[in-house]
Design a protein around this motif. Structure first.
Motif, PDB file in Angstrom:
ATOM      1  N   ILE A   1      29.618  25.755 109.307  1.00 35.68           N
ATOM      2  CA  ILE A   1      30.079  24.506 110.031  1.00 35.68           C
ATOM      3  C   ILE A   1      30.162  23.289 109.055  1.00 35.68           C
ATOM      4  O   ILE A   1      30.804  22.409 109.286  1.00 35.68           O
TER       5      ILE A   1
ATOM      6  N   MET B   1      33.360  25.675 116.638  1.00 36.98           N
ATOM      7  CA  MET B   1      33.991  25.135 115.457  1.00 36.98           C
ATOM      8  C   MET B   1      35.160  26.000 115.220  1.00 36.98           C
ATOM      9  O   MET B   1      36.261  25.111 114.925  1.00 36.98           O
TER      10      MET B   1
ATOM     11  N   TYR C   1      29.125  28.339 115.953  1.00 32.28           N
ATOM     12  CA  TYR C   1      30.371  28.537 114.966  1.00 32.28           C
ATOM     13  C   TYR C   1      31.437  28.951 115.695  1.00 32.28           C
ATOM     14  O   TYR C   1      32.332  28.233 115.183  1.00 32.28           O
TER      15      TYR C   1
END
Length: 296
Positions: free
Chosen positions: A119, A149, A146
């Motif tokens: 990240i 993102m 995660y």
């Protein structure tokens, strides 16, 4: 000659050759040459040093010419010192360097640390590997961070589907409902089946209701002991198999009145089915030969 003669000090090829020769013949001089000389081929020297197992010298050469990915890989792969790699990554603060450290953390099974670093690096390219390792380690809270993102950078059915699944695993059903109302490319039928197979019935219910898939929703509702809603869903599905499944579930649960409703619909479906068979039999076995006979 290269070190002492001013005419040779700026010669790129000679300085590179000097260090490469030292790597082959005089290991003790290599680090001194790397530190004292400038304007040589740091890439070539670093690679040659790695081949000669001169890892500190390789790291120094790569670092000197800001070949930071190569430098951190020496720390990770050759010196196997992840703490030094972390220190180096903090010093250079490059996304590509953080990605290398993240991959190393992931290989070691340090899933939470790896995801934090991915990240930090804004790197979503390794999502398949991250998903597998995170699920094996049951790190679904980290996986959600995660995947949120990753989906900002790419639109992949795998990413969106796994995000729904991860929400279900940590019981964030409200987030699933919000997510379904957003533009997404998830494979909802597959996700719903996966949730049902893993007995995550509340999440599966949300998916099947949204699609909608009334037959699967009806069966899912019986697993949740929501029999009246299951009958309502079966009515919308209106298939023999669904009515039978809900009927048997109601019988097992002692829901006799609801089982009766389902049973009556089973009879109706069977009657219709037999009617279709009779029509087919009459038209193909009896009527068609008669028509042919009349023609002749």
């Amino acid at each position: 000659m290269v070190l002492q003669n001013y005419a040779f000090r700026g010669n790129f090829e000679l300085k590179t050759l000097l260090i490469l020769s030292a790597i082959k013949a005089d290991h003790l001089r290599v680090m001194g040459y790397i530190n004292r000389l400038d304007n040589f081929d740091g890439q070539a020297v670093g690679k040659a040093a790695v081949k000669a197992h001169l890892y500190e010298e390789a790291f120094a050469s790569f670092k000197k010419f800001n070949l930071n990915v190569e430098a951190v890989n020496v720390l990770l792969d050759n010196l196997q010192n992840i703490d030094r790699a972390m220190e180096f990554a903090f010093r250079v603060e490059e996304d590509s360097v953080w990605s290398q450290v993240a991959k190393a953390k992931l290989r070691k099974g340090l899933v939470s640390d790896a995801i934090d670093l991915f990240i930090r690096a804004n790197d979503g390219t390794h999502y398949l590997e991250v998903i597998k390792v995170a699920e094996d380690a049951n790190k679904y809270h980290d996986l959600v961070k995660y995947l949120l993102m990753v989906r900002k950078k790419t639109k992949k059915p795998k990413v969106d589907s796994e995000l729904i699944y991860a929400y279900a695993k940590i019981g964030q059903l409200g987030e699933i409902e919000k997510f379904l109302l957003m533009p997404n490319v998830s494979n909802l039928p597959n996700v719903g089946d996966r949730l049902y197979d893993e007995a995550l019935y509340e999440a599966a219910k949300i998916i099947f209701a949204f699609i909608p898939d009334w037959a699967k929703l009806a069966v899912t509702l019986t697993k949740l002991q929501q029999f009246q809603d299951a009958v309502d869903a079966a009515r919308k599905a209106n298939s023999l198999k669904t009515w039978k499944d809900v009927c048997f579930a109601c019988i097992d649960a002692g829901e006799s009145s609801l089982a009766q409703i389902c049973g009556l619909n089973v009879i109706v479906q069977v009657t219709l089915f037999l009617g279709y068979i009779y029509i087919y039999f009459f038209s193909t076995v009896i009527l068609s030969p008669c028509l042919e006979f009349s023609i002749y």
